[in-house]
Design an enzyme around this catalytic site. Structure first.
Site, PDB file in Angstrom:
ATOM      1  CG  ASP A 254       3.110   1.384   9.384  1.00 39.35           C
ATOM      2  OD1 ASP A 254       2.657   2.203  10.196  1.00 39.35           O
ATOM      3  OD2 ASP A 254       3.209   1.622   8.157  1.00 39.35           O
TER       4      ASP A 254
ATOM      5  CB  CYS B 209      -5.027   5.557  10.787  1.00 36.31           C
ATOM      6  SG  CYS B 209      -5.695   4.046  10.105  1.00 36.31           S
TER       7      CYS B 209
ATOM      8  CE  LYS C  13      -1.686   1.543   4.141  1.00 34.41           C
ATOM      9  NZ  LYS C  13      -1.363   2.956   4.385  1.00 34.41           N
ATOM     10  CG  ASN C  14       2.602   2.596   3.498  1.00 35.76           C
ATOM     11  OD1 ASN C  14       1.414   2.859   3.356  1.00 35.76           O
ATOM     12  ND2 ASN C  14       3.168   2.434   4.683  1.00 35.76           N
TER      13      ASN C  14
ATOM     14  NE  ARG D 296      -7.397   3.906   6.244  1.00 38.67           N
ATOM     15  CZ  ARG D 296      -7.623   5.180   6.515  1.00 38.67           C
ATOM     16  NH1 ARG D 296      -8.347   5.500   7.553  1.00 38.67           N
ATOM     17  NH2 ARG D 296      -7.118   6.120   5.772  1.00 38.67           N
TER      18      ARG D 296
ATOM     19  NE  ARG E 148      -0.158   9.601  10.192  1.00 40.57           N
ATOM     20  CZ  ARG E 148      -0.481   8.596   9.406  1.00 40.57           C
ATOM     21  NH1 ARG E 148      -1.696   8.198   9.293  1.00 40.57           N
ATOM     22  NH2 ARG E 148       0.446   8.007   8.693  1.00 40.57           N
TER      23      ARG E 148
END
Ligand code: UD1
Length: 421
Positions: free
Chosen positions: A305, A116, A22-23, A397, A121
């Protein structure tokens, strides 16, 4: 709302082939608008964050087509430089589009991105990086208005090696005439993957994976066919899942070299891991040992993560483990749920002390963010009885049907639609 039901106590033993990260996919989707040609991405997981990014691209005028795990992005119709408000709030990665939109239009308008709830952030590092490239950034009525008329190549220094800010500024700079150097850049492997993608498009970027990235501007980029790198966090999560049950996992398409810190902690807990090129095989002992201390750090340190998944493992390991979360300030929100399952986790600020109990027990718990939800699944697999994880859509996600992956490894895991009335 949907939920995952997991019946614990089964020893996992199976194989899984890891999908693209995903990243890696998200910034690459943003980079696809740096050209007018089509880009094709392979092995793209079906994740809600990726679907939202596709929706945002479509709102900007691109065409995004999916067929199985192949995604085609056609940016020929790109016509808007204002990011859609509601969609952008759904994913933090929408901010990645700022650099590419500025590159194409020399102006951009965005709202503060979502994502999230794992900490404050902010996006100050993104904006500071762009300002250093000559972008004029103003905030007006909740909107961030960027004027890139004065954009030029040059030196950019990050006060902190932010992954997203590094990627954003890389994308903003590839088409600027002259040399741009990013100092104190983040070193995550997904940044090196973005560099590979950009270079395949015709960009001249080097140094990703180190703290200094050099970019020689080119006049134009072209479309490519590309397979983004495999997901190191999904691989680590599945290994942790097998470890929670004293089981075995054979994973293929694993970026082993990028998982050093995770493998090292799993080994410290008593797992035996065999690495073969792009494969990893894990054998876990019947009961894991606690680890001494785990501190999250930017890459190549232990990845934030994977932190909460390790916390879930420590919950039933032999001994006491200490975890210090240095990257995000709000990443222990699942301690309460794990304690409901019988764990003994004490959180004080950025530190969690986890006293391993012999066995967790199933409970009704709630996923509060993506990785935390996966951690609850890991705890549930090693627990006695049934666990229901509510709000499992948050897990989607970042995991393409986590229940399918777990079932392939031998778990009893099913998705349930919950009646919310
Ligand atoms: C990326 C990953 C995410 C991972 C994180 C850290 C993607 C899509 N997401 O997120 O899964 O957990 O890296 O490895 O790749 N910060 C600021 N100002 C900014 C930007 C960040 O203060 O402008 C802070 C953040 O609040 C956080 C820290 O810097 O405390 C790290 O954030 P960053 O490296 O930017 O992570 P992301 O790119 O958001």
């Amino acid at each position: 709302m949907n939920a995952l039901r997991i019946r614990g106590g089964r020893r996992l033993d199976g194989e899984w082939n890891i999908h693209s990260a995903k990243n890696a996919v998200l910034p690459i989707m943003a980079a696809a608008i740096l050209t007018q040609d089509k880009t094709t991405l392979e092995r793209c997981p079906n994740l809600s964050d990726i679907r939202y990014m596709g929706d945002i691209l479509e709102t900007l005028g691109c065409r995004v087509k999916r067929s199985g795990d192949v995604m085609e992005i056609d940016p020929a119709g790109l016509c808007r430089y204002e990011m859609p408000d509601q969609l952008s709030k759904k994913i933090r990665s929408s901010i990645f589009l700022l650099g590419p939109i500025l590159s194409r239009f020399r102006k951009a308008a965005v709202t503060f991105p979502g994502g999230c709830e794992i900490g404050l952030r902010p996006i100050d590092l993104h904006l500071s990086g762009l300002r250093q490239l000559g972008v004029d950034v103003r905030e007006e009525g909740g909107l961030i208005l960027c004027d890139g008329q004065g954009m030029r190549a040059g030196n950019v220094h990050f006060d902190y090696p932010s992954v997203g800010a590094t990627e954003n500024v890389m994308m903003a700079a590839v088409l600027l005439r002259g040399r741009t150097t990013l100092h104190n850049a983040a070193r995550e492997p997904e940044i090196a993957d973005l560099q590979s993608f950009l270079c395949r498009m015709g960009a001249r970027v080097s140094g990703a994976g180190t703290h200094t990235i050099a970019i020689e501007g080119v006049n134009r980029l072209h479309g490519v066919h590309y397979q983004p790198m495999a997901d190191r966090i999904v691989a680590g999560t599945l290994m942790a899942a097998a470890a929670a049950t004293g089981g075995t996992a054979h994973l293929t398409n694993v970026p082993c070299g990028d998982l050093c810190a995770v493998f090292s902690k799993l080994r410290e807990m008593g797992c035996v891991i065999t690495e073969k090129e792009n494969e990893a095989i894990l054998h876990a002992p019947a009961r894991l040992n606690a680890f001494h201390q785990l501190q999250t750090q930017p890459h190549p340190g232990f990845p934030t993560d994977m932190q909460v998944q390790m916390l879930a493992l420590a919950a039933s390991a032999k001994g006491t483990s200490v975890i210090v979360e240095n990257v995000f300030e709000n990443r222990f929100t699942h301690a309460g749920d794990l304690n409901r399952m019988g764990a003994d986790v004490l959180v004080n600020g950025r530190t969690a002390v986890v006293k391993g109990v012999p066995k967790l027990c199933g409970a009704r718990v709630t996923a509060r963010d993506l990785r935390g939800g996966a951690a609850l699944a890991i705890a549930a697999l090693g627990a006695e009885g049934e666990t229901i994880i509510e709000h499992a859509q948050l897990i989607d996600r970042g995991y393409d049907h986590l229940e399918d992956m777990l079932c392939a490894l031998g778990a009893d895991a099913v998705r349930m639609e919950m009646n919310t009335q």
